[in-house]
Enzyme design. Structure first.
Site, mmCIF file in Angstrom:
data_model
loop_
_atom_site.group_PDB
_atom_site.id
_atom_site.type_symbol
_atom_site.label_atom_id
_atom_site.label_comp_id
_atom_site.label_asym_id
_atom_site.label_seq_id
_atom_site.Cartn_x
_atom_site.Cartn_y
_atom_site.Cartn_z
ATOM 1 C CD GLU A 1 36.089 81.028 82.213
ATOM 2 O OE1 GLU A 1 36.446 80.377 80.868
ATOM 3 O OE2 GLU A 1 35.079 80.926 82.644
ATOM 4 C CB CYS B 1 36.377 73.738 82.295
ATOM 5 S SG CYS B 1 35.498 72.345 81.246
ATOM 6 C CG HIS C 1 33.330 78.127 80.223
ATOM 7 N ND1 HIS C 1 35.410 77.972 80.149
ATOM 8 C CD2 HIS C 1 33.127 76.530 79.813
ATOM 9 C CE1 HIS C 1 35.645 76.821 79.548
ATOM 10 N NE2 HIS C 1 33.999 75.791 79.588
#
Length: 204
Positions: free
Chosen positions: A186, A81, A184
């Site tokens: 994660e 991002c 994202h």
């Protein structure tokens, strides 16, 4: 094969989540806030956050030039991002005082998903990853508008309902030891993108 030491730029953003994902992917993950810590890593992750704020913090913590130099020298880097924005050679809709690290010969539109479709989720076919499609979460995310000849596009947004102008846009790219995603990984518990980056660090 020993575990590589991978730093996560710990100035802003999803630092803890990236540290956990890298650890699960087999790396020794450490936060990086100063140049001495940067010197000790084999690769660096630039997390999501706010790209203009992150660029100012890089300057304030005297990390901008050291990080730029190490990426230029071949340090493997992964940006998600806002991290993608920092790694791009050129950004659209950025601020004039925003600093770029470089490393990716791409033109990125900042907050592209923010104006168009806000938060958006979809499944992506991701080159180089086996198994199911990658579930991608985009939060006021950028997308890639243009790529240079050495840039490999790993994933694009499929033409699904709600994609709007995002359909067909590149959202995961790689150039040598530099990887970036608009989304994202994660946040989803899928460690395959981090696993790919850890393998890139090993290879370097």
């Amino acid at each position: 094969m020993s575990s590589p030491t991978v730093g996560v730029l710990a100035l802003q953003g999803n630092v803890r989540e990236h540290l956990a994902a890298l650890t699960a992917a087999g790396a020794r993950a450490v936060p990086v806030r100063r140049s001495a810590e940067l010197d000790a890593v084999d690769g660096i992750v630039l997390p999501g956050g706010e790209s203009t704020t992150m660029s100012k913090l890089l300057d304030a913590f005297d990390l901008l030039e050291p990080l730029r130099e190490r990426i230029r020298g071949g340090l493997p880097a992964y940006g998600s991002c806002a991290g993608m924005i920092l790694l791009a050679e050129e950004i659209l809709d950025g601020r004039p005082d925003q600093h770029q690290l470089g490393g990716l010969d791409v033109v990125v539109r900042r907050n592209a998903f923010g104006r168009q479709v806000d938060s958006f989720e979809t499944d992506l076919e991701f080159d180089g990853l086996t198994g199911d499609p990658v579930h991608a979460v985009f939060i006021r995310a950028p997308w890639v508008e243009k790529t240079g000849g050495e840039v490999e596009v790993l994933a694009t947004v499929p033409p699904v309902a709600g994609a709007g102008e995002a359909a067909g846009r590149a959202v995961a790219v790689r150039q040598g030891p530099v990887l970036a995603t608009s989304f994202h990984p994660e946040l989803t518990g899928d460690r395959r993108v981090h696993g790919l980056f850890v393998r890139m660090v090993h290879a370097a």
